[in-house]
Write a protein that holds these residues in place. Structure first.
Motif, short mmCIF file in Angstrom:
data_model
loop_
_atom_site.label_atom_id
_atom_site.label_comp_id
_atom_site.label_asym_id
_atom_site.label_seq_id
_atom_site.Cartn_x
_atom_site.Cartn_y
_atom_site.Cartn_z
N HIS A 123 -8.21 18.98 -24.47
CA HIS A 123 -9.21 18.03 -23.55
C HIS A 123 -8.14 17.74 -23.30
CE1 HIS A 123 -11.80 15.40 -24.07
NE2 HIS A 123 -10.34 13.78 -24.51
N PHE A 124 -6.87 17.07 -23.52
CA PHE A 124 -6.03 16.46 -22.52
C PHE A 124 -5.83 17.33 -21.43
CE2 PHE A 124 -4.36 14.44 -26.04
CZ PHE A 124 -4.94 13.24 -25.91
N LYS A 125 -5.52 18.51 -21.43
CA LYS A 125 -5.51 19.44 -20.10
C LYS A 125 -6.53 19.50 -19.56
CE LYS A 125 -5.52 24.39 -19.04
NZ LYS A 125 -5.10 25.48 -19.50
N GLN A 126 -7.62 19.46 -19.57
CA GLN A 126 -8.95 19.37 -19.12
C GLN A 126 -8.94 18.37 -17.97
OE1 GLN A 126 -12.48 20.09 -22.34
NE2 GLN A 126 -11.99 22.16 -21.69
N GLU A 127 -9.01 17.02 -18.89
CA GLU A 127 -8.57 15.45 -18.24
C GLU A 127 -7.91 14.80 -17.04
OE1 GLU A 127 -8.49 10.82 -19.80
OE2 GLU A 127 -8.47 12.21 -21.27
N ILE A 128 -6.94 16.20 -17.71
CA ILE A 128 -5.80 15.89 -16.00
C ILE A 128 -5.91 16.80 -15.00
CG2 ILE A 128 -3.03 16.31 -15.95
CD1 ILE A 128 -2.50 15.28 -18.68
N GLY A 129 -7.07 18.16 -15.34
CA GLY A 129 -7.21 18.47 -14.69
C GLY A 129 -8.15 17.74 -13.64
N GLU A 130 -9.26 16.77 -14.12
CA GLU A 130 -10.28 16.74 -13.58
C GLU A 130 -9.77 16.08 -12.40
OE1 GLU A 130 -13.02 15.29 -16.68
OE2 GLU A 130 -13.68 17.27 -17.38
N ILE A 131 -8.20 14.93 -13.08
CA ILE A 131 -7.05 13.81 -12.21
C ILE A 131 -7.38 14.24 -10.87
CG2 ILE A 131 -5.99 12.79 -11.90
CD1 ILE A 131 -6.18 12.09 -15.02
N LEU A 132 -6.40 16.10 -11.64
CA LEU A 132 -5.83 16.31 -9.98
C LEU A 132 -6.73 16.70 -8.93
CD1 LEU A 132 -3.01 18.45 -11.85
CD2 LEU A 132 -2.75 16.41 -10.96
N THR A 133 -7.84 17.16 -9.59
CA THR A 133 -9.28 18.02 -9.04
C THR A 133 -9.57 16.67 -7.53
OG1 THR A 133 -8.98 19.65 -10.60
CG2 THR A 133 -11.12 19.05 -8.60
N LYS A 134 -9.55 15.45 -8.41
CA LYS A 134 -10.46 14.16 -7.65
C LYS A 134 -9.16 13.51 -6.73
CE LYS A 134 -13.52 12.89 -11.44
NZ LYS A 134 -14.09 10.97 -12.61
N ALA A 135 -7.86 13.94 -7.39
CA ALA A 135 -6.95 14.15 -6.03
C ALA A 135 -6.50 14.40 -4.96
CB ALA A 135 -5.70 13.42 -6.57
N GLU A 136 -8.00 15.43 -4.50
CA GLU A 136 -7.32 16.76 -3.68
C GLU A 136 -7.90 16.11 -2.46
OE1 GLU A 136 -7.94 20.35 -5.52
OE2 GLU A 136 -6.88 21.18 -6.27
N TRP A 150 0.62 -1.31 0.11
CA TRP A 150 0.33 0.09 0.10
C TRP A 150 0.46 1.44 0.08
CZ3 TRP A 150 -0.64 4.27 2.99
CH2 TRP A 150 -1.41 5.20 2.87
N ASN A 151 1.90 1.23 0.70
CA ASN A 151 3.03 2.15 0.88
C ASN A 151 3.61 2.19 -0.37
OD1 ASN A 151 2.58 2.53 3.41
ND2 ASN A 151 4.35 1.74 4.45
N GLU A 152 4.06 1.44 -1.16
CA GLU A 152 3.80 1.79 -2.49
C GLU A 152 3.16 2.21 -3.41
OE1 GLU A 152 7.75 1.29 -3.48
OE2 GLU A 152 8.77 1.02 -1.29
N GLU A 153 1.90 1.89 -3.45
CA GLU A 153 1.67 2.53 -4.67
C GLU A 153 0.89 3.58 -4.35
OE1 GLU A 153 -2.20 -0.35 -4.22
OE2 GLU A 153 -0.52 -2.75 -4.62
N HIS A 154 0.97 3.91 -2.88
CA HIS A 154 0.50 5.39 -3.22
C HIS A 154 2.02 6.50 -2.77
CE1 HIS A 154 -1.40 8.26 -0.39
NE2 HIS A 154 0.29 9.25 -0.02
N LYS A 155 3.02 6.15 -3.08
CA LYS A 155 3.71 6.73 -3.17
C LYS A 155 4.10 6.93 -4.73
CE LYS A 155 7.62 5.29 0.39
NZ LYS A 155 8.78 4.55 0.58
N GLU A 156 4.42 5.64 -5.70
CA GLU A 156 3.79 5.72 -7.16
C GLU A 156 1.95 6.95 -7.60
OE1 GLU A 156 5.24 4.41 -9.62
OE2 GLU A 156 6.85 3.44 -7.90
N GLN A 157 1.08 6.47 -6.88
CA GLN A 157 -0.32 7.89 -7.55
C GLN A 157 0.93 8.65 -6.61
OE1 GLN A 157 -2.35 6.41 -7.96
NE2 GLN A 157 -3.82 8.54 -8.86
N ASN A 158 1.84 9.11 -6.16
CA ASN A 158 1.88 10.40 -5.16
C ASN A 158 2.94 11.20 -6.90
OD1 ASN A 158 0.47 11.09 -4.03
ND2 ASN A 158 1.77 10.30 -1.90
N LYS A 159 3.37 9.95 -7.60
CA LYS A 159 4.68 10.92 -8.39
C LYS A 159 3.72 10.84 -9.18
CE LYS A 159 9.20 8.79 -10.29
NZ LYS A 159 9.82 7.66 -10.37
#
Length: 240
Positions: free
Chosen positions: A227-240, A45-54
């Motif tokens: 389009h890709f900028k918006q998609e990435i923006g949504e990913i970053l917003t959900k991760a906050e 879990w710790n490794e996956e969490h690190k990879e996700q943050n990266k």
């Protein structure tokens, strides 16, 4: 804890309770295995969490890179759109002296070049992600690098080649470094831009490269990058 387990096992053996000893030993093994599994699970879990943050940090970098690239590409589109009306009059053989005041002599002076921001894309490639977003991001930047940039080079090289031609064949070349209007520049210089078939042919060639291919490509790329900028923006917003 280990000493406690050892003492319990010893007492069971001393008391001759072999069956209970084996049951206890099996329970102890199960307990150890469960502990190991829990530890591995936490570590994973710790490794996956690190990879996700990266990955999120890389997405944040790509977001900014795309934003800068969209801005640069749009500047290039605007640059050529401002010149399009004069280009078209040359192409349609509608050249009149007033075009000198509108930039006729500067059509083949400069062509913008793009410098792609690929730091984030490079880091994403190092993660070896196989998701759809990564595939399309790599694809669009590869397209820009292998098709868009070479086209920019061809346009720029044509403009440079024309400047060298003028430099080597016309005495008025030094005047061309200044702003040329109906009231500025020699008659010979004016006649070249107004009547020369060589100049018109080169302008027509660049026009075809710029407006039939390059500007259309940029508009499509800007749309896709947005389009890709918006998609990435949504990913970053959900991760906050």
């Amino acid at each position: 804890m280990i000493k406690l387990f050892r003492k319990i096992r010893q007492n069971l053996l001393n008391e001759g309770k072999t069956t209970k000893y084996f049951k206890y030993a099996i329970g102890e093994i199960v307990l150890v295995v469960v502990g190991i599994l829990i530890a591995l699970s936490i570590n994973n879990w710790n490794e996956e969490h690190k990879e996700q943050n990266k990955l999120l940090n890389i997405y944040s970098l790509i977001y900014n890179d795309i934003e800068d690239d969209i801005e640069d590409l749009q500047k290039n589109v605007d640059f050529f759109n401002e010149k399009k009306s004069v280009f078209e009059k040359v192409v349609h053989d509608s050249i009149t002296p007033d075009l000198l005041d509108q930039g006729l002599s500067s059509l083949l002076v400069y062509s913008p070049r793009s410098l792609l921001n690929k730091k984030g894309i490079s880091q994403l490639g190092e993660l070896q992600e196989n998701d759809t977003l990564t595939f399309y991001l790599n694809d669009i930047y590869e397209h820009m690098e292998t098709i868009m940039l070479p086209l920019e080079n061809r346009i720029s090289n044509e403009i440079i080649d024309h400047k060298k031609y003028v430099r080597d064949n016309y005495d008025w070349y030094p005047e061309w470094n200044n702003t040329i209007t109906q009231n500025v520049g020699s008659k010979e210089l004016h006649d070249y831009f107004l009547t020369s078939s060589i100049y018109r042919n080169r302008v027509v060639f660049v026009y075809e490269q710029v407006y039939n291919d390059y500007v259309r490509m940029l508009n499509a790329l800007i749309k896709s990058l947005t389009h890709f900028k918006q998609e990435i923006g949504e990913i970053l917003t959900k991760a906050e």
